[in-house]
Design a protein around this motif. Structure first.
Motif, PDB file in Angstrom:
ATOM      1  N   ARG A   1     -30.051  40.033 -54.937  1.00 11.63           N
ATOM      2  CA  ARG A   1     -30.166  39.523 -53.564  1.00 11.63           C
ATOM      3  C   ARG A   1     -30.068  38.008 -53.652  1.00 11.63           C
ATOM      4  O   ARG A   1     -30.767  37.391 -54.442  1.00 11.63           O
ATOM      5  N   VAL A   2     -29.188  37.431 -52.822  1.00  6.69           N
ATOM      6  CA  VAL A   2     -28.834  36.025 -52.956  1.00  6.69           C
ATOM      7  C   VAL A   2     -28.905  35.335 -51.593  1.00  6.69           C
ATOM      8  O   VAL A   2     -28.387  35.868 -50.611  1.00  6.69           O
ATOM      9  N   PRO A   3     -29.517  34.125 -51.511  1.00  5.00           N
ATOM     10  CA  PRO A   3     -29.473  33.360 -50.260  1.00  5.00           C
ATOM     11  C   PRO A   3     -28.015  33.070 -49.899  1.00  5.00           C
ATOM     12  O   PRO A   3     -27.199  32.777 -50.775  1.00  5.00           O
ATOM     13  N   LEU A   4     -27.703  33.138 -48.611  1.00  5.25           N
ATOM     14  CA  LEU A   4     -26.315  33.021 -48.168  1.00  5.25           C
ATOM     15  C   LEU A   4     -26.190  32.065 -46.999  1.00  5.25           C
ATOM     16  O   LEU A   4     -26.990  32.108 -46.062  1.00  5.25           O
ATOM     17  N   GLU A   5     -25.169  31.217 -47.064  1.00  3.36           N
ATOM     18  CA  GLU A   5     -24.752  30.416 -45.915  1.00  3.36           C
ATOM     19  C   GLU A   5     -23.480  31.062 -45.389  1.00  3.36           C
ATOM     20  O   GLU A   5     -22.619  31.459 -46.178  1.00  3.36           O
ATOM     21  N   ILE A   6     -23.368  31.167 -44.068  1.00  9.33           N
ATOM     22  CA  ILE A   6     -22.206  31.799 -43.450  1.00  9.33           C
ATOM     23  C   ILE A   6     -21.431  30.738 -42.676  1.00  9.33           C
ATOM     24  O   ILE A   6     -21.998  30.047 -41.830  1.00  9.33           O
TER      25      ILE A   6
ATOM     26  N   GLY B   1     -27.515  29.734 -54.016  1.00  8.19           N
ATOM     27  CA  GLY B   1     -26.998  30.989 -53.494  1.00  8.19           C
ATOM     28  C   GLY B   1     -25.499  30.943 -53.359  1.00  8.19           C
ATOM     29  O   GLY B   1     -24.787  30.500 -54.261  1.00  8.19           O
ATOM     30  N   ALA B   2     -25.000  31.382 -52.188  1.00  5.79           N
ATOM     31  CA  ALA B   2     -23.557  31.510 -51.991  1.00  5.79           C
ATOM     32  C   ALA B   2     -23.167  31.051 -50.591  1.00  5.79           C
ATOM     33  O   ALA B   2     -23.999  30.960 -49.695  1.00  5.79           O
ATOM     34  N   LEU B   3     -21.877  30.806 -50.427  1.00  6.07           N
ATOM     35  CA  LEU B   3     -21.291  30.440 -49.138  1.00  6.07           C
ATOM     36  C   LEU B   3     -20.201  31.448 -48.826  1.00  6.07           C
ATOM     37  O   LEU B   3     -19.299  31.669 -49.644  1.00  6.07           O
ATOM     38  N   LEU B   4     -20.274  32.074 -47.647  1.00  3.17           N
ATOM     39  CA  LEU B   4     -19.260  33.024 -47.192  1.00  3.17           C
ATOM     40  C   LEU B   4     -18.361  32.337 -46.189  1.00  3.17           C
ATOM     41  O   LEU B   4     -18.844  31.810 -45.174  1.00  3.17           O
ATOM     42  N   LEU B   5     -17.047  32.333 -46.455  1.00  2.00           N
ATOM     43  CA  LEU B   5     -16.049  31.807 -45.531  1.00  2.00           C
ATOM     44  C   LEU B   5     -15.372  32.990 -44.867  1.00  2.00           C
ATOM     45  O   LEU B   5     -14.833  33.866 -45.551  1.00  2.00           O
ATOM     46  N   SER B   6     -15.411  33.024 -43.542  1.00  2.00           N
ATOM     47  CA  SER B   6     -14.823  34.158 -42.834  1.00  2.00           C
ATOM     48  C   SER B   6     -14.281  33.719 -41.477  1.00  2.00           C
ATOM     49  O   SER B   6     -15.006  33.071 -40.715  1.00  2.00           O
ATOM     50  N   PRO B   7     -13.039  34.029 -41.168  1.00  2.00           N
ATOM     51  CA  PRO B   7     -12.051  34.708 -42.007  1.00  2.00           C
ATOM     52  C   PRO B   7     -11.439  33.725 -42.999  1.00  2.00           C
ATOM     53  O   PRO B   7     -11.313  32.536 -42.707  1.00  2.00           O
ATOM     54  N   ALA B   8     -11.068  34.224 -44.153  1.00  2.00           N
ATOM     55  CA  ALA B   8     -10.394  33.413 -45.177  1.00  2.00           C
ATOM     56  C   ALA B   8      -9.783  34.344 -46.210  1.00  2.00           C
ATOM     57  O   ALA B   8     -10.327  35.411 -46.487  1.00  2.00           O
ATOM     58  N   ASN B   9      -8.644  33.915 -46.776  1.00  2.00           N
ATOM     59  CA  ASN B   9      -8.057  34.696 -47.865  1.00  2.00           C
ATOM     60  C   ASN B   9      -7.627  33.819 -49.029  1.00  2.00           C
ATOM     61  O   ASN B   9      -7.027  34.286 -49.979  1.00  2.00           O
ATOM     62  N   SER B  10      -7.952  32.511 -48.952  1.00  3.48           N
ATOM     63  CA  SER B  10      -7.684  31.602 -50.061  1.00  3.48           C
ATOM     64  C   SER B  10      -8.580  30.377 -49.917  1.00  3.48           C
ATOM     65  O   SER B  10      -9.128  30.131 -48.844  1.00  3.48           O
ATOM     66  N   VAL B  11      -8.717  29.627 -51.008  1.00  5.97           N
ATOM     67  CA  VAL B  11      -9.514  28.405 -51.002  1.00  5.97           C
ATOM     68  C   VAL B  11      -8.854  27.367 -51.900  1.00  5.97           C
ATOM     69  O   VAL B  11      -7.954  27.687 -52.667  1.00  5.97           O
ATOM     70  N   HIS B  12      -9.329  26.142 -51.796  1.00  4.63           N
ATOM     71  CA  HIS B  12      -8.921  25.083 -52.721  1.00  4.63           C
ATOM     72  C   HIS B  12     -10.177  24.354 -53.181  1.00  4.63           C
ATOM     73  O   HIS B  12     -11.239  24.478 -52.564  1.00  4.63           O
ATOM     74  N   THR B  13     -10.059  23.628 -54.276  1.00  5.09           N
ATOM     75  CA  THR B  13     -11.204  22.868 -54.783  1.00  5.09           C
ATOM     76  C   THR B  13     -10.887  21.376 -54.852  1.00  5.09           C
ATOM     77  O   THR B  13     -11.499  20.648 -55.626  1.00  5.09           O
ATOM     78  N   PHE B  14      -9.952  20.913 -54.038  1.00  2.00           N
ATOM     79  CA  PHE B  14      -9.653  19.483 -53.984  1.00  2.00           C
ATOM     80  C   PHE B  14     -10.879  18.747 -53.448  1.00  2.00           C
ATOM     81  O   PHE B  14     -11.526  19.207 -52.516  1.00  2.00           O
ATOM     82  N   ARG B  15     -11.210  17.619 -54.038  1.00  4.04           N
ATOM     83  CA  ARG B  15     -12.349  16.759 -53.677  1.00  4.04           C
ATOM     84  C   ARG B  15     -13.709  17.430 -53.920  1.00  4.04           C
ATOM     85  O   ARG B  15     -14.720  16.964 -53.425  1.00  4.04           O
ATOM     86  N   MET B  16     -13.742  18.517 -54.654  1.00  2.00           N
ATOM     87  CA  MET B  16     -15.031  19.131 -54.999  1.00  2.00           C
ATOM     88  C   MET B  16     -15.591  18.454 -56.234  1.00  2.00           C
ATOM     89  O   MET B  16     -14.851  17.967 -57.084  1.00  2.00           O
ATOM     90  N   ARG B  17     -16.910  18.467 -56.349  1.00  3.29           N
ATOM     91  CA  ARG B  17     -17.601  17.809 -57.454  1.00  3.29           C
ATOM     92  C   ARG B  17     -17.958  18.759 -58.587  1.00  3.29           C
ATOM     93  O   ARG B  17     -18.436  18.316 -59.621  1.00  3.29           O
TER      94      ARG B  17
ATOM     95  N   LEU C   1     -16.084  34.402 -50.848  1.00  6.46           N
ATOM     96  CA  LEU C   1     -17.443  34.047 -51.220  1.00  6.46           C
ATOM     97  C   LEU C   1     -17.369  32.990 -52.313  1.00  6.46           C
ATOM     98  O   LEU C   1     -16.628  33.157 -53.290  1.00  6.46           O
ATOM     99  N   GLU C   2     -18.114  31.886 -52.146  1.00  5.81           N
ATOM    100  CA  GLU C   2     -18.130  30.809 -53.131  1.00  5.81           C
ATOM    101  C   GLU C   2     -19.546  30.615 -53.659  1.00  5.81           C
ATOM    102  O   GLU C   2     -20.515  30.772 -52.916  1.00  5.81           O
ATOM    103  N   ALA C   3     -19.648  30.244 -54.935  1.00  2.05           N
ATOM    104  CA  ALA C   3     -20.938  29.955 -55.568  1.00  2.05           C
ATOM    105  C   ALA C   3     -20.694  29.031 -56.749  1.00  2.05           C
ATOM    106  O   ALA C   3     -19.547  28.822 -57.160  1.00  2.05           O
ATOM    107  N   GLU C   4     -21.775  28.477 -57.299  1.00  4.20           N
ATOM    108  CA  GLU C   4     -21.644  27.648 -58.488  1.00  4.20           C
ATOM    109  C   GLU C   4     -21.045  28.475 -59.627  1.00  4.20           C
ATOM    110  O   GLU C   4     -21.320  29.673 -59.738  1.00  4.20           O
ATOM    111  N   ALA C   5     -20.243  27.832 -60.452  1.00  8.74           N
ATOM    112  CA  ALA C   5     -19.598  28.529 -61.570  1.00  8.74           C
ATOM    113  C   ALA C   5     -20.648  29.222 -62.439  1.00  8.74           C
ATOM    114  O   ALA C   5     -21.665  28.631 -62.784  1.00  8.74           O
TER     115      ALA C   5
END
Length: 126
Positions: free
Chosen positions: A25-30, A49-65, A101-105
């Motif tokens: 069970r994981v805390p979630l941001e929607i 926890g995790a971040l849910l992007l909806s609707p989405a079918n792809s992501v990028h990691t440009f400018r991510m830390r 769904l995104e989370a720390e590596a």
């Protein structure tokens, strides 16, 4: 499942069989609004926890830390693919994916999240 709005909730990861006990069970941001989805994890150094992007079918990691785990989910919240993406990458769109769904590596492996796993989401009351 219904229609979601930006907010918080809890993500439950289930293994096989689908009616088995929860694995995690994981805390979630929607993030469902355009603004919340495009902002995503930009500018953050960590995520509880995790971040849910909806609707989405792809992501990028440009400018991510930080590197992130990315899970592509179908309309029934079944995991189609899981990838770890370092900063500065563009993910390929997944044809059957409706949510991302995104989370720390490394987090998703710890939750037992893998291809074929079924997820459920419980929203917190606003």
């Amino acid at each position: 499942m219904g229609r979601w709005r930006d907010g918080r909730g809890e993500l439950t990861v289930r293994g096989e069989p689908d009616d088995g006990p929860p694995v995690a069970r994981v805390p979630l941001e929607i993030a469902t609004s355009y603004r919340a989805r495009t902002t995503g994890l930009l500018g953050r150094d960590s995520l509880d926890g995790a971040l849910l992007l909806s609707p989405a079918n792809s992501v990028h990691t440009f400018r991510m830390r930080m590197p992130i785990d990315v899970a592509y989910l179908d309309r029934r919240l079944r995991v189609l693919a899981v990838r770890t993406m370092p900063p500065g990458r563009l993910g390929r769109p997944r044809l059957r994916a409706r949510h991302v769904l995104e989370a720390e590596a490394g987090a998703m492996k710890g939750w037992g999240l893998r291809v074929g796993a079924r997820l459920s989401i419980e929203r917190e009351d606003p």
